[in-house]
Design an enzyme around this catalytic site. Structure first.
Site, PDB file in Angstrom:
ATOM      1  N   LYS A  44     -32.622 -36.346  14.736  1.00 43.24           N
ATOM      2  CA  LYS A  44     -32.113 -35.218  13.953  1.00 43.24           C
ATOM      3  C   LYS A  44     -31.051 -35.756  12.986  1.00 43.24           C
ATOM      4  O   LYS A  44     -30.480 -36.820  13.223  1.00 43.24           O
ATOM      5  CB  LYS A  44     -31.499 -34.212  14.931  1.00 43.24           C
ATOM      6  CG  LYS A  44     -31.119 -32.886  14.304  1.00 43.24           C
ATOM      7  CD  LYS A  44     -30.881 -31.855  15.398  1.00 43.24           C
ATOM      8  CE  LYS A  44     -30.261 -30.571  14.883  1.00 43.24           C
ATOM      9  NZ  LYS A  44     -30.619 -30.153  13.544  1.00 43.24           N
ATOM     10  N   ASN A  68     -37.178 -22.495   8.434  1.00 43.75           N
ATOM     11  CA  ASN A  68     -35.930 -22.752   9.160  1.00 43.75           C
ATOM     12  C   ASN A  68     -34.784 -22.923   8.183  1.00 43.75           C
ATOM     13  O   ASN A  68     -34.949 -23.459   7.081  1.00 43.75           O
ATOM     14  CB  ASN A  68     -36.073 -23.977  10.075  1.00 43.75           C
ATOM     15  CG  ASN A  68     -35.609 -25.257   9.408  1.00 43.75           C
ATOM     16  OD1 ASN A  68     -34.411 -25.532   9.353  1.00 43.75           O
ATOM     17  ND2 ASN A  68     -36.551 -26.041   8.889  1.00 43.75           N
ATOM     18  N   GLY A  71     -29.479 -25.580   8.878  1.00 39.52           N
ATOM     19  CA  GLY A  71     -28.264 -26.059   8.210  1.00 39.52           C
ATOM     20  C   GLY A  71     -27.779 -27.388   8.745  1.00 39.52           C
ATOM     21  O   GLY A  71     -26.593 -27.709   8.673  1.00 39.52           O
ATOM     22  N   LEU A  72     -28.728 -28.182   9.308  1.00 41.27           N
ATOM     23  CA  LEU A  72     -28.408 -29.540   9.761  1.00 41.27           C
ATOM     24  C   LEU A  72     -27.270 -29.576  10.780  1.00 41.27           C
ATOM     25  O   LEU A  72     -26.400 -30.445  10.746  1.00 41.27           O
ATOM     26  CB  LEU A  72     -28.081 -30.442   8.556  1.00 41.27           C
ATOM     27  CG  LEU A  72     -29.252 -30.672   7.609  1.00 41.27           C
ATOM     28  CD1 LEU A  72     -28.778 -31.184   6.259  1.00 41.27           C
ATOM     29  CD2 LEU A  72     -30.256 -31.651   8.203  1.00 41.27           C
ATOM     30  N   CYS A 128     -30.072 -32.500   1.251  1.00 41.23           N
ATOM     31  CA  CYS A 128     -28.800 -31.835   1.543  1.00 41.23           C
ATOM     32  C   CYS A 128     -28.186 -31.324   0.236  1.00 41.23           C
ATOM     33  O   CYS A 128     -28.314 -31.954  -0.809  1.00 41.23           O
ATOM     34  CB  CYS A 128     -27.814 -32.819   2.161  1.00 41.23           C
ATOM     35  SG  CYS A 128     -28.411 -33.731   3.574  1.00 41.23           S
ATOM     36  N   LYS A 163     -35.851 -39.943   1.969  1.00 41.09           N
ATOM     37  CA  LYS A 163     -36.721 -38.801   2.268  1.00 41.09           C
ATOM     38  C   LYS A 163     -36.704 -37.853   1.073  1.00 41.09           C
ATOM     39  O   LYS A 163     -35.673 -37.243   0.766  1.00 41.09           O
ATOM     40  CB  LYS A 163     -36.255 -38.085   3.538  1.00 41.09           C
ATOM     41  CG  LYS A 163     -37.199 -36.962   3.959  1.00 41.09           C
ATOM     42  CD  LYS A 163     -36.888 -36.468   5.356  1.00 41.09           C
ATOM     43  CE  LYS A 163     -37.925 -35.469   5.827  1.00 41.09           C
ATOM     44  NZ  LYS A 163     -37.700 -35.035   7.212  1.00 41.09           N
ATOM     45  N   GLY A 242     -46.981 -30.683   8.070  1.00 41.01           N
ATOM     46  CA  GLY A 242     -48.063 -29.920   8.690  1.00 41.01           C
ATOM     47  C   GLY A 242     -49.051 -30.727   9.497  1.00 41.01           C
ATOM     48  O   GLY A 242     -50.167 -30.281   9.741  1.00 41.01           O
ATOM     49  N   GLY A 263     -43.877 -33.033  12.935  1.00 41.82           N
ATOM     50  CA  GLY A 263     -42.699 -32.180  13.052  1.00 41.82           C
ATOM     51  C   GLY A 263     -42.951 -30.868  13.759  1.00 41.82           C
ATOM     52  O   GLY A 263     -42.860 -30.762  14.985  1.00 41.82           O
TER      53      GLY A 263
END
Length: 300
Positions: A44, A68, A71-72, A128, A163, A242, A263
């Site tokens: 995470k 989702n 908010g990390l 972010c 990413k 997916g 995921g």
């Protein structure tokens, strides 16, 4: 049969890993999943200080996926280094730490802190919100992507995975910017921005109003972006978006991904990653394929 793949000098026993934010650091899943079977565990997101995350509700189901707006939320690098890394070191799998931040300085602090930790790679989450630029994600501007990649690379001891966000006009532009900044590997895609409205309550389903859409609904978009990126840069790619079956994973590999991350499927089936690994092995046997690397980018 060879299922090993190489990401910037890091050899994975197979191309299947977990996607950040869907597997914790493996603790919650370790009673269901033999972590030794995985190519890598991607943790995470970890920040330089603890983050509380967004107000609830912050998860909503949608047709073919989920939204989702977590908010990390994370306990910060100190707790992570003390608790999570020693746990993962007990297993024969590669450790990839996902790093998040609100400024360039935040990212660099975490990367410097991880320099002497026994982790294999760093995945930099540039979706972010950049507080210095009014909350726009780092990954939405090519110039910003190149700058943050270069800053992280200067501080990093481990190979750097950038990413990429799909919330851009042309993902090859940000991919090329990451390559120019010195990235070793790219991972794509992150979630697509979406919204759900509760018609009975006549309000937003998420307290944050918008959230990241993941799950099967986004897979065709992700496959297309991986294919485009694989043909635009020379870097290895980790494909995600997916993936729920071996066939899904193979689609990404044939499109040009060297490895894949699973995921949202983990929430519905904690053993999804293991079934995908077995399914890829069966496919290779059935098709008489000796080396998985023969499949990478085979579809032109």
């Amino acid at each position: 049969m060879n299922t090993k793949v190489n990401l910037a000098g890091v050899e994975l026993k197979n191309p299947v890993m977990t996607a950040s934010g869907t597997f914790g650091s493996g603790m919650e899943y370790s009673e269901f999943v033999d972590l030794n079977r995985l190519g890598a565990v991607v943790t995470k997101g970890v920040a330089n200080v603890p983050w509380e995350g967004n107000p609830t509700p912050r998860v909503a189901e949608t047709y073919g996926g989920m939204l989702n707006a977590i908010g990390l939320q994370n306990p910060g690098i100190d707790v992570f280094a003390e608790r999570d890394i020693p746990f993962l070191k007990k297993y024969d799998t590669k450790i990839i730490v996902n790093v998040c931040g609100r400024s360039e300085k935040d990212y660099v602090e975490v990367v410097e802190r991880l320099a002497d930790e026994p982790v294999d790679m760093l995945e930099i989450n540039i979706s972010c919100p950049n507080v210095k630029e009014g909350g726009i994600a780092f990954g939405q501007s090519a110039a910003s992507v190149e700058r943050i990649t270069a800053a992280v690379k200067r501080a990093a001891k481990q190979p750097v995975i950038m990413k990429l966000s799909p919330n851009v006009t042309d993902i090859t532009e940000t991919a090329k910017a990451a390559e120019a900044g010195g990235a070793d590997v790219l991972s794509l895609i992150n979630t697509l921005t979406g919204m759900k409205i509760d018609v009975n309550r006549q309000t937003f389903a998420l307290a944050n109003r918008t959230g990241g859409l993941s799950g099967p609904a986004i897979r065709p978009i992700a496959v297309r972006m991986v294919y485009q990126t694989a043909n635009a840069v020379r870097l290895p790619i980790i494909g995600m978006g997916g993936i729920a079956t071996a066939e899904d994973a193979l689609e990404f590999i044939l499109a040009g991904a060297t490895a894949v991350s699973v995921g949202t499927a983990n929430f519905a089936d904690p053993r999804a990653t293991l079934d995908i690994i077995s399914g890829i092995e069966k496919y290779m046997t059935d098709k008489n394929i000796a080396d998985i690397n023969e499949l990478i980018g085979k579809v032109k």
